[in-house]
Design an enzyme around this catalytic site. Structure first.
Site, PDB file in Angstrom:
ATOM      1  N   LYS A 272       0.830  -1.208   0.000  1.00 30.50           N
ATOM      2  CA  LYS A 272       0.000   0.000   0.000  1.00 30.50           C
ATOM      3  C   LYS A 272       0.872   1.270   0.000  1.00 30.50           C
ATOM      4  O   LYS A 272       2.077   1.211   0.283  1.00 30.50           O
ATOM      5  CB  LYS A 272      -0.925  -0.026   1.224  1.00 30.50           C
TER       6      LYS A 272
ATOM      7  N   TYR B 132     -12.485  -1.611  -3.333  1.00 26.87           N
ATOM      8  CA  TYR B 132     -12.958  -1.725  -1.950  1.00 26.87           C
ATOM      9  C   TYR B 132     -14.480  -1.576  -1.848  1.00 26.87           C
ATOM     10  O   TYR B 132     -14.991  -1.248  -0.767  1.00 26.87           O
ATOM     11  CB  TYR B 132     -12.258  -0.684  -1.076  1.00 26.87           C
TER      12      TYR B 132
HETATM   13  P1  CMP Z   1      -7.429  -4.561   4.286  1.00 27.40           P
HETATM   14  O1  CMP Z   1      -7.905  -5.569   5.276  1.00 27.40           O
HETATM   15  O2  CMP Z   1      -6.351  -4.910   3.347  1.00 27.40           O
HETATM   16  O3  CMP Z   1      -8.700  -4.047   3.437  1.00 27.40           O
HETATM   17  C1  CMP Z   1      -9.622  -3.149   4.025  1.00 27.40           C
HETATM   18  C2  CMP Z   1      -8.835  -1.993   4.551  1.00 27.40           C
HETATM   19  O4  CMP Z   1      -9.594  -1.000   5.194  1.00 27.40           O
HETATM   20  C3  CMP Z   1      -7.890  -2.484   5.656  1.00 27.40           C
HETATM   21  O5  CMP Z   1      -6.912  -3.297   5.099  1.00 27.40           O
HETATM   22  C4  CMP Z   1      -7.440  -1.170   6.217  1.00 27.40           C
HETATM   23  O6  CMP Z   1      -6.499  -0.509   5.367  1.00 27.40           O
HETATM   24  C5  CMP Z   1      -8.761  -0.414   6.177  1.00 27.40           C
HETATM   25  N1  CMP Z   1      -9.484  -0.524   7.445  1.00 27.40           N
HETATM   26  C6  CMP Z   1     -10.091  -1.597   7.959  1.00 27.40           C
HETATM   27  N2  CMP Z   1     -10.682  -1.310   9.146  1.00 27.40           N
HETATM   28  C7  CMP Z   1     -10.431  -0.019   9.369  1.00 27.40           C
HETATM   29  C8  CMP Z   1     -10.789   0.875  10.409  1.00 27.40           C
HETATM   30  N3  CMP Z   1     -11.518   0.491  11.452  1.00 27.40           N
HETATM   31  N4  CMP Z   1     -10.363   2.137  10.307  1.00 27.40           N
HETATM   32  C9  CMP Z   1      -9.652   2.537   9.244  1.00 27.40           C
HETATM   33  N5  CMP Z   1      -9.292   1.731   8.217  1.00 27.40           N
HETATM   34  C10 CMP Z   1      -9.676   0.478   8.278  1.00 27.40           C
END
Ligand code: CMP
Length: 143
Positions: free
Chosen positions: A12, A52
């Site tokens: 990322k 996303y």
């Molecule tokens: P990832 O699991 O790769 O994909 C979804 C993304 O959303 C996660 O990584 C984080 O980068 C972001 N994310 C998930 N939960 C939160 C949260 N509670 N607050 C901010 N960002 C989040």
């Protein structure tokens, strides 16, 4: 490159723009992953929003899209036996504070949002996400 043995990862923008891509790739190669396809790119808002889309209703969606379009990132197709489950273990929990020692996020992530790396959560999503970033020709060439 057979289903079950591939997964899609993204280094990322937080990790790529701070010069951690090489260390993360070396870490993954040392754990037995082979890079089969890779690209260096900056996601558009439309691309990040679509990638996303499953999180569209979540409170962090707008911020996530803004973060993912804030700089260069590096999508890659990785191959290893049982790649999807293996990579999720290798990268650790979403929040680096909760990630196990020695995982990519424990070592390189900044926060729950700026968490260095993405990994597909199922074989079906690994195939879908690989096609999101790479053409059929690139995926065939990677075999
Ligand atoms: P990832 O699991 O790769 O994909 C979804 C993304 O959303 C996660 O990584 C984080 O980068 C972001 N994310 C998930 N939960 C939160 C949260 N509670 N607050 C901010 N960002 C989040």
């Amino acid at each position: 490159m057979t289903s079950g043995n591939i997964t899609l990862t993204i280094i990322k923008p937080d990790a790529f723009t701070s010069g951690k891509a090489g260390k993360i790739i070396a870490h993954l190669e040392a754990e037995g992953y082979a890079v089969r396809a890779a690209r260096v790119m900056r996601l558009t808002e439309a691309q990040a929003g679509e990638f996303y889309a499953v999180h569209r209703e979540r409170p962090f969606y707008k911020s996530l899209v803004s973060f993912m379009t804030s700089g260069t990132c590096m999508p890659m197709v990785l191959e290893k036996a049982g790649a999807v489950a293996a990579l999720r273990k290798s990268i650790g929990a979403t929040d680096p504070k909760e990630a196990d020692a020695g995982t990519v996020r424990k070592l390189y992530a900044e926060s729950k949002e700026r968490n260095a790396i993405h990994a597909s959560d199922s074989d079906e999503n690994a195939a879908r996400e690989s096609r999101f970033f790479f053409s059929e020709a690139e995926l065939i060439a990677a075999k």
